[in-house]
Write a protein that holds these residues in place. Structure first.
Motif, PDB file in Angstrom:
ATOM      1  N   GLY A  34      53.702  -1.248 -49.470  1.00 32.30           N
ATOM      2  CA  GLY A  34      54.868  -1.610 -50.284  1.00 32.30           C
ATOM      3  C   GLY A  34      55.805  -0.440 -50.556  1.00 32.30           C
ATOM      4  O   GLY A  34      57.031  -0.591 -50.440  1.00 32.30           O
ATOM      5  N   PRO A  35      55.267   0.745 -50.926  1.00 32.41           N
ATOM      6  CA  PRO A  35      56.172   1.874 -51.163  1.00 32.41           C
ATOM      7  C   PRO A  35      56.982   2.263 -49.917  1.00 32.41           C
ATOM      8  O   PRO A  35      58.137   2.688 -50.039  1.00 32.41           O
ATOM      9  CB  PRO A  35      55.228   3.003 -51.588  1.00 32.41           C
ATOM     10  CG  PRO A  35      54.061   2.293 -52.218  1.00 32.41           C
ATOM     11  CD  PRO A  35      53.899   1.052 -51.366  1.00 32.41           C
ATOM     12  N   LEU A  36      56.403   2.111 -48.736  1.00 30.32           N
ATOM     13  CA  LEU A  36      57.135   2.419 -47.510  1.00 30.32           C
ATOM     14  C   LEU A  36      58.187   1.340 -47.228  1.00 30.32           C
ATOM     15  O   LEU A  36      59.313   1.643 -46.820  1.00 30.32           O
ATOM     16  CB  LEU A  36      56.187   2.542 -46.319  1.00 30.32           C
ATOM     17  CG  LEU A  36      55.077   3.591 -46.409  1.00 30.32           C
ATOM     18  CD1 LEU A  36      54.256   3.597 -45.123  1.00 30.32           C
ATOM     19  CD2 LEU A  36      55.624   4.960 -46.718  1.00 30.32           C
ATOM     20  N   LEU A  37      57.829   0.093 -47.456  1.00 30.24           N
ATOM     21  CA  LEU A  37      58.776  -1.006 -47.261  1.00 30.24           C
ATOM     22  C   LEU A  37      59.960  -0.868 -48.208  1.00 30.24           C
ATOM     23  O   LEU A  37      61.099  -1.135 -47.828  1.00 30.24           O
ATOM     24  CB  LEU A  37      58.077  -2.350 -47.453  1.00 30.24           C
ATOM     25  CG  LEU A  37      57.028  -2.717 -46.406  1.00 30.24           C
ATOM     26  CD1 LEU A  37      56.247  -3.955 -46.832  1.00 30.24           C
ATOM     27  CD2 LEU A  37      57.669  -2.903 -45.041  1.00 30.24           C
ATOM     28  N   ALA A  38      59.688  -0.427 -49.452  1.00 29.49           N
ATOM     29  CA  ALA A  38      60.751  -0.256 -50.441  1.00 29.49           C
ATOM     30  C   ALA A  38      61.758   0.815 -50.015  1.00 29.49           C
ATOM     31  O   ALA A  38      62.903   0.796 -50.457  1.00 29.49           O
ATOM     32  CB  ALA A  38      60.149   0.104 -51.803  1.00 29.49           C
ATOM     33  N   ARG A  39      61.326   1.718 -49.155  1.00 26.23           N
ATOM     34  CA  ARG A  39      62.225   2.766 -48.649  1.00 26.23           C
ATOM     35  C   ARG A  39      62.894   2.353 -47.338  1.00 26.23           C
ATOM     36  O   ARG A  39      63.514   3.178 -46.680  1.00 26.23           O
ATOM     37  CB  ARG A  39      61.458   4.069 -48.453  1.00 26.23           C
ATOM     38  CG  ARG A  39      61.170   4.736 -49.791  1.00 26.23           C
ATOM     39  CD  ARG A  39      60.593   6.098 -49.588  1.00 26.23           C
ATOM     40  NE  ARG A  39      59.152   5.919 -49.519  1.00 26.23           N
ATOM     41  CZ  ARG A  39      58.296   6.869 -49.256  1.00 26.23           C
ATOM     42  NH1 ARG A  39      58.705   8.080 -49.010  1.00 26.23           N
ATOM     43  NH2 ARG A  39      57.009   6.626 -49.233  1.00 26.23           N
ATOM     44  N   GLY A  40      62.731   1.082 -46.954  1.00 17.54           N
ATOM     45  CA  GLY A  40      63.406   0.580 -45.769  1.00 17.54           C
ATOM     46  C   GLY A  40      62.740   0.942 -44.452  1.00 17.54           C
ATOM     47  O   GLY A  40      63.387   0.961 -43.413  1.00 17.54           O
ATOM     48  N   LEU A  41      61.425   1.203 -44.480  1.00 21.03           N
ATOM     49  CA  LEU A  41      60.728   1.613 -43.263  1.00 21.03           C
ATOM     50  C   LEU A  41      60.073   0.450 -42.529  1.00 21.03           C
ATOM     51  O   LEU A  41      59.200   0.673 -41.691  1.00 21.03           O
ATOM     52  CB  LEU A  41      59.685   2.680 -43.608  1.00 21.03           C
ATOM     53  CG  LEU A  41      60.248   3.989 -44.162  1.00 21.03           C
ATOM     54  CD1 LEU A  41      59.128   4.928 -44.568  1.00 21.03           C
ATOM     55  CD2 LEU A  41      61.152   4.653 -43.153  1.00 21.03           C
ATOM     56  N   GLY A  42      60.489  -0.766 -42.800  1.00 17.21           N
ATOM     57  CA  GLY A  42      60.002  -2.011 -42.210  1.00 17.21           C
ATOM     58  C   GLY A  42      59.010  -1.944 -41.069  1.00 17.21           C
ATOM     59  O   GLY A  42      57.802  -1.867 -41.290  1.00 17.21           O
ATOM     60  N   PRO A  43      59.463  -1.973 -39.817  1.00 16.56           N
ATOM     61  CA  PRO A  43      58.538  -1.994 -38.674  1.00 16.56           C
ATOM     62  C   PRO A  43      57.620  -0.766 -38.628  1.00 16.56           C
ATOM     63  O   PRO A  43      56.465  -0.878 -38.253  1.00 16.56           O
ATOM     64  CB  PRO A  43      59.468  -2.022 -37.453  1.00 16.56           C
ATOM     65  CG  PRO A  43      60.751  -2.588 -37.962  1.00 16.56           C
ATOM     66  CD  PRO A  43      60.859  -2.123 -39.389  1.00 16.56           C
ATOM     67  N   TYR A  44      58.133   0.383 -39.015  1.00 11.63           N
ATOM     68  CA  TYR A  44      57.306   1.592 -39.020  1.00 11.63           C
ATOM     69  C   TYR A  44      56.181   1.442 -40.049  1.00 11.63           C
ATOM     70  O   TYR A  44      55.031   1.782 -39.779  1.00 11.63           O
ATOM     71  CB  TYR A  44      58.158   2.817 -39.335  1.00 11.63           C
ATOM     72  CG  TYR A  44      57.381   4.092 -39.262  1.00 11.63           C
ATOM     73  CD1 TYR A  44      57.006   4.620 -38.033  1.00 11.63           C
ATOM     74  CD2 TYR A  44      57.007   4.764 -40.411  1.00 11.63           C
ATOM     75  CE1 TYR A  44      56.278   5.793 -37.952  1.00 11.63           C
ATOM     76  CE2 TYR A  44      56.271   5.940 -40.343  1.00 11.63           C
ATOM     77  CZ  TYR A  44      55.923   6.449 -39.110  1.00 11.63           C
ATOM     78  OH  TYR A  44      55.191   7.598 -39.041  1.00 11.63           O
TER      79      TYR A  44
END
Length: 160
Positions: A34-44
């Motif tokens: 979730g913290p990575l998704l919140a930073r816009g790192l979707g597919p990564y």
């Protein structure tokens, strides 16, 4: 003051320790990016989730099954530094050639109460993915650091 002491008393004994009882089994193991998704790192972020989930499954295979608490690994940061094929600088190590995976393991009971929190940072050589010019290098680096993180997490939780 009294409320604080009552809160501590209500927490299971091993929540205050850095390790779990050696017989601990988990009902499930999940990876939260979730913290990575919140930073816009979707597919990564999804790549990181998949690699870490697979590494945790391998490292904790003998610890899953039954009615125990769940192990949730929340990934809070990933850094794959540029790597151009050099491991040394002026004859010494170069910290910029390191990859990092940061997060915390949460042991959570069925009611959602966090029984134990274990922060962890893994660092590996950026060269772990092989030749830097190979398009598959970055994915291999993520695979490598996920395996490193999972293996050290098992030790950090006292399950070795």
């Amino acid at each position: 003051m009294i409320a604080a002491s009552l809160m501590v008393a209500a927490v299971p004994v091993y929540a205050q320790d850095a390790t779990l009882p050696s017989a601990t089994r988990f009902s499930a193991i999940r990876v939260d990016v979730g913290p990575l998704l919140a930073r816009g790192l979707g597919p990564y972020a999804e790549t990181v989730r998949a690699e870490l989930q697979a590494a945790l499954a391998r490292n904790f295979a003998d610890r899953v099954g039954g009615p125990g608490p769940a192990l949730v690994v929340r990934v809070t940061g990933v850094s794959l530094n540029p790597y151009a094929g050099s491991e040394t600088r002026f004859g010494g190590g170069n910290a910029t050639n390191s990859d990092y995976l940061e997060g915390e393991a949460l042991v959570v009971d069925r009611a959602g109460t966090v029984l134990l929190r274990h922060p962890q940072l893994s660092a590996t050589n950026a060269s772990a993915g092989g030749a830097w010019y190979d398009p598959a290098s970055e994915r291999r680096r993520v695979t490598y650091i996920a395996g490193h993180y999972a293996a050290w997490l098992r030790r950090g939780l006292g399950l070795d």
